[in-house]
Every structure is written in structure tokens, then in C-alpha cells.
Scaffold this active site. Structure first.
Site, PDB file in Angstrom:
ATOM      1  N   HIS A   1      52.284  21.517  57.314  1.00 43.59           N
ATOM      2  CA  HIS A   1      53.127  22.535  57.953  1.00 43.59           C
ATOM      3  C   HIS A   1      53.145  23.824  57.126  1.00 43.59           C
ATOM      4  O   HIS A   1      53.079  24.925  57.680  1.00 43.59           O
ATOM      5  CB  HIS A   1      54.562  22.020  58.134  1.00 43.59           C
ATOM      6  CG  HIS A   1      54.642  20.761  58.952  1.00 43.59           C
ATOM      7  ND1 HIS A   1      55.824  20.075  59.137  1.00 43.59           N
ATOM      8  CD2 HIS A   1      53.699  20.067  59.633  1.00 43.59           C
ATOM      9  CE1 HIS A   1      55.583  19.009  59.890  1.00 43.59           C
ATOM     10  NE2 HIS A   1      54.310  18.980  60.200  1.00 43.59           N
TER      11      HIS A   1
ATOM     12  N   GLU B   1      63.171  19.465  57.191  1.00 43.13           N
ATOM     13  CA  GLU B   1      61.721  19.590  56.986  1.00 43.13           C
ATOM     14  C   GLU B   1      61.202  20.914  57.545  1.00 43.13           C
ATOM     15  O   GLU B   1      61.531  21.299  58.661  1.00 43.13           O
ATOM     16  CB  GLU B   1      60.983  18.425  57.666  1.00 43.13           C
ATOM     17  CG  GLU B   1      59.466  18.545  57.485  1.00 43.13           C
ATOM     18  CD  GLU B   1      58.692  17.326  57.986  1.00 43.13           C
ATOM     19  OE1 GLU B   1      59.312  16.345  58.421  1.00 43.13           O
ATOM     20  OE2 GLU B   1      57.446  17.385  57.939  1.00 43.13           O
TER      21      GLU B   1
ATOM     22  N   HIS C   1      55.830  15.669  52.063  1.00 42.05           N
ATOM     23  CA  HIS C   1      54.941  15.004  53.024  1.00 42.05           C
ATOM     24  C   HIS C   1      53.535  15.502  52.730  1.00 42.05           C
ATOM     25  O   HIS C   1      53.284  16.707  52.785  1.00 42.05           O
ATOM     26  CB  HIS C   1      55.318  15.364  54.468  1.00 42.05           C
ATOM     27  CG  HIS C   1      56.488  14.593  54.981  1.00 42.05           C
ATOM     28  ND1 HIS C   1      57.136  14.918  56.149  1.00 42.05           N
ATOM     29  CD2 HIS C   1      57.114  13.494  54.501  1.00 42.05           C
ATOM     30  CE1 HIS C   1      58.115  14.058  56.357  1.00 42.05           C
ATOM     31  NE2 HIS C   1      58.129  13.191  55.374  1.00 42.05           N
TER      32      HIS C   1
ATOM     33  N   HIS D   1      47.724  17.010  61.738  1.00 46.29           N
ATOM     34  CA  HIS D   1      47.497  16.365  60.441  1.00 46.29           C
ATOM     35  C   HIS D   1      46.068  15.843  60.332  1.00 46.29           C
ATOM     36  O   HIS D   1      45.536  15.301  61.292  1.00 46.29           O
ATOM     37  CB  HIS D   1      48.470  15.194  60.253  1.00 46.29           C
ATOM     38  CG  HIS D   1      49.911  15.617  60.256  1.00 46.29           C
ATOM     39  ND1 HIS D   1      50.930  14.782  59.886  1.00 46.29           N
ATOM     40  CD2 HIS D   1      50.510  16.795  60.575  1.00 46.29           C
ATOM     41  CE1 HIS D   1      52.090  15.420  59.985  1.00 46.29           C
ATOM     42  NE2 HIS D   1      51.856  16.638  60.415  1.00 46.29           N
TER      43      HIS D   1
ATOM     44  N   ASP E   1      50.238  22.476  64.266  1.00 44.84           N
ATOM     45  CA  ASP E   1      50.520  21.310  63.428  1.00 44.84           C
ATOM     46  C   ASP E   1      49.623  20.141  63.809  1.00 44.84           C
ATOM     47  O   ASP E   1      49.920  19.406  64.744  1.00 44.84           O
ATOM     48  CB  ASP E   1      52.012  20.952  63.615  1.00 44.84           C
ATOM     49  CG  ASP E   1      52.417  19.711  62.846  1.00 44.84           C
ATOM     50  OD1 ASP E   1      51.652  19.280  61.950  1.00 44.84           O
ATOM     51  OD2 ASP E   1      53.499  19.157  63.142  1.00 44.84           O
TER      52      ASP E   1
ATOM     53  N   TYR F   1      61.631  12.052  67.703  1.00 44.36           N
ATOM     54  CA  TYR F   1      61.045  13.343  68.082  1.00 44.36           C
ATOM     55  C   TYR F   1      61.863  14.144  69.094  1.00 44.36           C
ATOM     56  O   TYR F   1      61.740  15.350  69.162  1.00 44.36           O
ATOM     57  CB  TYR F   1      59.636  13.122  68.655  1.00 44.36           C
ATOM     58  CG  TYR F   1      58.691  12.520  67.652  1.00 44.36           C
ATOM     59  CD1 TYR F   1      58.378  13.210  66.480  1.00 44.36           C
ATOM     60  CD2 TYR F   1      58.120  11.272  67.846  1.00 44.36           C
ATOM     61  CE1 TYR F   1      57.525  12.674  65.543  1.00 44.36           C
ATOM     62  CE2 TYR F   1      57.257  10.719  66.908  1.00 44.36           C
ATOM     63  CZ  TYR F   1      56.959  11.425  65.765  1.00 44.36           C
ATOM     64  OH  TYR F   1      56.121  10.886  64.840  1.00 44.36           O
TER      65      TYR F   1
ATOM     66  N   ARG G   1      60.496   7.701  70.233  1.00 44.64           N
ATOM     67  CA  ARG G   1      60.185   8.477  71.435  1.00 44.64           C
ATOM     68  C   ARG G   1      61.196   8.315  72.546  1.00 44.64           C
ATOM     69  O   ARG G   1      60.898   8.521  73.713  1.00 44.64           O
ATOM     70  CB  ARG G   1      58.795   8.083  71.955  1.00 44.64           C
ATOM     71  CG  ARG G   1      57.734   8.433  70.952  1.00 44.64           C
ATOM     72  CD  ARG G   1      56.344   8.056  71.373  1.00 44.64           C
ATOM     73  NE  ARG G   1      55.462   8.065  70.226  1.00 44.64           N
ATOM     74  CZ  ARG G   1      54.952   9.168  69.692  1.00 44.64           C
ATOM     75  NH1 ARG G   1      55.210  10.343  70.214  1.00 44.64           N
ATOM     76  NH2 ARG G   1      54.185   9.098  68.624  1.00 44.64           N
TER      77      ARG G   1
ATOM     78  N   ASP H   1      56.361  19.710  53.940  1.00 46.04           N
ATOM     79  CA  ASP H   1      55.157  19.086  54.480  1.00 46.04           C
ATOM     80  C   ASP H   1      53.972  20.023  54.206  1.00 46.04           C
ATOM     81  O   ASP H   1      53.995  21.182  54.628  1.00 46.04           O
ATOM     82  CB  ASP H   1      55.356  18.865  55.990  1.00 46.04           C
ATOM     83  CG  ASP H   1      54.212  18.124  56.641  1.00 46.04           C
ATOM     84  OD1 ASP H   1      53.051  18.549  56.454  1.00 46.04           O
ATOM     85  OD2 ASP H   1      54.469  17.123  57.336  1.00 46.04           O
TER      86      ASP H   1
ATOM     87  N   GLU I   1      51.554  11.172  56.068  1.00 45.14           N
ATOM     88  CA  GLU I   1      51.755  11.050  57.515  1.00 45.14           C
ATOM     89  C   GLU I   1      50.431  11.341  58.209  1.00 45.14           C
ATOM     90  O   GLU I   1      50.383  12.022  59.224  1.00 45.14           O
ATOM     91  CB  GLU I   1      52.799  12.049  58.012  1.00 45.14           C
ATOM     92  CG  GLU I   1      54.194  11.837  57.464  1.00 45.14           C
ATOM     93  CD  GLU I   1      55.153  12.932  57.907  1.00 45.14           C
ATOM     94  OE1 GLU I   1      56.280  12.624  58.257  1.00 45.14           O
ATOM     95  OE2 GLU I   1      54.728  14.110  57.911  1.00 45.14           O
TER      96      GLU I   1
ATOM     97  N   HIS J   1      63.461  17.503  61.420  1.00 44.51           N
ATOM     98  CA  HIS J   1      62.717  18.762  61.568  1.00 44.51           C
ATOM     99  C   HIS J   1      63.694  19.888  61.878  1.00 44.51           C
ATOM    100  O   HIS J   1      64.681  19.688  62.563  1.00 44.51           O
ATOM    101  CB  HIS J   1      61.716  18.663  62.723  1.00 44.51           C
ATOM    102  CG  HIS J   1      60.465  17.923  62.351  1.00 44.51           C
ATOM    103  ND1 HIS J   1      59.324  17.981  63.099  1.00 44.51           N
ATOM    104  CD2 HIS J   1      60.176  17.129  61.304  1.00 44.51           C
ATOM    105  CE1 HIS J   1      58.383  17.256  62.532  1.00 44.51           C
ATOM    106  NE2 HIS J   1      58.874  16.707  61.439  1.00 44.51           N
TER     107      HIS J   1
ATOM    108  N   HIS K   1      62.663   8.938  59.158  1.00 41.64           N
ATOM    109  CA  HIS K   1      62.322  10.165  59.885  1.00 41.64           C
ATOM    110  C   HIS K   1      63.039  10.125  61.234  1.00 41.64           C
ATOM    111  O   HIS K   1      62.987   9.123  61.934  1.00 41.64           O
ATOM    112  CB  HIS K   1      60.802  10.242  60.075  1.00 41.64           C
ATOM    113  CG  HIS K   1      60.317  11.611  60.444  1.00 41.64           C
ATOM    114  ND1 HIS K   1      60.623  12.204  61.650  1.00 41.64           N
ATOM    115  CD2 HIS K   1      59.562  12.508  59.763  1.00 41.64           C
ATOM    116  CE1 HIS K   1      60.067  13.409  61.682  1.00 41.64           C
ATOM    117  NE2 HIS K   1      59.427  13.623  60.552  1.00 41.64           N
TER     118      HIS K   1
HETATM  119 ZN   LIG Z   1      53.489  17.574  61.406  1.00 42.49          ZN
HETATM  120 ZN   LIG Z   2      56.074  15.760  57.968  1.00 41.42          ZN
END
Ligand SMILES: [Zn+2]
Ligand SMILES: [Zn+2]
Length: 298
Positions: A184, A148, A218, A233, A231, A75, A36, A181, A263, A112, A72
Site C-alpha cells: 500500500h 492500516e 504487512h 499484492h 492495491d 472487508y 466477506r 503495509d 499477506e 483499514h 484483520h
Molecule cells: Zn492490500
Molecule cells: Zn495489509
């Protein structure tokens, strides 16, 4: 199918491997820095060595081998940003992350697809291609970069296989692949609960870039309905994809061969184990058809 989860590096990178072992994961995803923040503390050689040593130890036995290990991206980076400072920082972050992954000997770095921030999708893909191309020209490490797919939330690109295919064609680099994913895909409008939805997805993958370019799956259920472009999860079997959907996806020949990484939310201590057990059950259980009551009208 090798099953694993995104696990915490709060106690250091080597201990993430032991956490994976505790959960009986066969593969693992981690962050290799602060997810982050733009600022990441340097990765000391001792930490790299400790991680490599522990992983090599575990690889001596087939039952404890953790492979692949996937990183990964944080963000904040947006490789499609039209803000000059964000674009530059994002490119630097990608170079730094790839360098860390290569030192650690990781197989893949997942990034991403970028956000177009109100510009057009073709412009965004062009900016991403320029940024990634520039970073890869200066990169000689062994970690592959995986793009992704997104839910298409807000200004996200990469909602369709076609958009990802366009970027892959522009990059024209075998060191770049794809991570799909399930949450997604579903939120983006691919209905994984229906045979026709899954077939449409596989056909689109084939025409856009080819199934062999997909390296990681994912596995997340979706709190929001198909096509919602939101999105969120959910635990396996507790969202709109549901157990029946995962049974369909996980046994499909295109996805069966892929490492599958959870995830899903981790609020309770048992969450990872429970979701892994559900995935195993989906892989094991015969199709529902076999236990439908006999004597139904033909
Ligand atoms: Zn996601
Ligand atoms: Zn993912």
C-alpha cells in the site's frame, strides 16, 4: 524481526496456531469471523478456551511462541461511510471484532482506513473518529486497534501518513496505533526502492504520529508501480518493490523491531514458505554494495 503470515482459520482458530508452527511463523494474522459477510456466527466460549490453551502451550518454548497474534477486520465495514445503515453496521462490526479479539487475548485488531464515497477526506476522517471514539468509549479489553494505511485506491482515505496522523490526533487514545503495509505504501507513492523514498516516509511518520505508534508491518510486494494507487499484492521479490527494496525496508531501524506479516497470494502449497524464506534472506544478506566489482571508477 519476528516473521509470520495471514493464515486460514478454516479448520478452527486453534489449528491456525498449528499451521503457523508448521510454517515456522513467529507471529500470525487471522480473521476472527467471516471476512466477506456482515453476519458472523457467535464465537463459543469453548473455541476461545481451546485457542488460549493451545497458544499458552506453544508459549512454553521460545522456539514455538507465536506473538503477536493479529486479527484483520472483515472487508465490508467502512467506518467512514456516509450511508447511515452501512455506518451503523460498521460500528457494530468494530465493537464485535474488538470483543472477540479481547476474549481470545489477541494483541492487535487491524482495520483499514475508510472510504469517503465521494465526500471529502476531512469529512471521512471526522466520521471515522466519531465511530471509533464511540466504540472505544464502551470498550475495556486489552486488544489494541491498528489503523492500516491504504494504496489510495478509489475513495480510500489513509493514503498518506498525514491523514492517518489527523485521525490519531482526533481520537487521542493510546489504545489506537498504526499498521503499515509495504504494498500500500509503494502504490500510494512512497518509493521504498530508493533511499530518498524511504527517508521521506520515515520523516512523514515522525511528523505525523511518531514511529513508536507503528506496531505491525504487512510485508507484501506490489504488482503495480509506485504511485499507481492500485492495491495488488505480489510474492516477495516478484513485484515492483523487489528484493532490493525489501532489504532496504526490513533492516531500517524503524521497521526492524516490528513483527512482519505476509499477506501475499496463497495459490500453491509452498507459497508461504517460499515468501518467508525470501524475507529471511533479505534480513541476512549484506547490502549489494559489498559485492560490486572492485576497480569501478571512483
Ligand atoms: Zn492490500
Ligand atoms: Zn495489509
Amino acid at each position: 524481526m519476528r516473521l509470520g503470515a495471514h493464515l486460514s482459520i478454516a479448520k478452527g482458530l486453534p489449528s491456525a496456531l498449528d499451521l503457523a508452527l508448521k510454517h515456522q511463523c513467529q507471529c500470525l494474522q487471522v480473521f476472527v469471523g467471516n471476512p466477506r459477510s456482515w453476519k458472523t456466527a457467535p464465537l463459543p466460549d469453548e473455541a476461545v478456551e481451546a485457542f488460549r490453551r493451545r497458544r499458552a502451550q506453544l508459549a512454553l518454548k521460545t522456539s514455538t511462541r507465536i506473538e503477536p497474534v493479529v486479527a484483520h477486520m472483515p472487508y465490508l465495514p467502512n467506518l467512514a461511510s456516509c450511508r447511515r445503515d452501512v455506518y451503523r453496521l460498521s460500528r457494530q462490526a468494530l465493537a464485535d471484532q474488538l470483543d472477540r479479539c479481547a476474549r481470545l487475548g489477541l494483541e492487535y485488531l487491524v482495520v483499514h482506513m475508510g472510504k469517503h464515497e465521494g465526500r471529502s477526506i476531512p469529512q471521512a476522517l471526522e466520521r471515522m473518529a466519531r465511530a471509533i471514539g464511540k466504540v472505544l468509549r464502551a470498550y475495556s479489553g486489552g486488544t489494541m486497534l491498528l489503523l492500516e494505511n491504504t494504496a489510495g485506491q478509489g475513495t480510500e482515505t489513509g493514503r498518506t501518513m498525514e491523514e492517518i496522523g489527523q485521525l490519531l490526533r482526533r481520537l487521542d487514545d493510546p489504545r489506537v496505533g498504526v499498521c503499515l503495509d509495504t504494498c500500500h505504501l509503494f502504490a500510494a507513492g512512497y518509493d521504498l526502492t530508493e533511499a530518498t523514498g524511504l527517508k521521506q516516509l520515515v520523516d512523514e511518520i515522525e511528523t505525523s504520529f511518531g514511529c513508536t505508534r507503528v506496531h505491525v508491518l504487512h510485508v507484501n510486494d506490489s504488482k503495480k508501480p509506485c504511485g499507481s494507487r492500485v492495491d495488488r499484492h505480489a510474492h516477495i521479490g516478484e513485484g515492483c518493490i523487489g528484493e532490493a527494496g525489501f532489504r532496504r525496508v526490513l533492516v531500517h531501524p524503524v521497521f526492524r523491531r516490528l513483527p512482519a506479516i505476509l499477506e501475499t497470494p496463497q495459490d500453491d502449497p509452498g507459497d508461504v514458505d517460499r515468501n518467508l524464506a525470501r524475507l529471511r534472506a533479505c534480513l541476512r544478506r549484506p547490502r549489494q554494495r559489498a559485492i560490486e566489482p572492485a576497480g569501478r571508477a571512483e
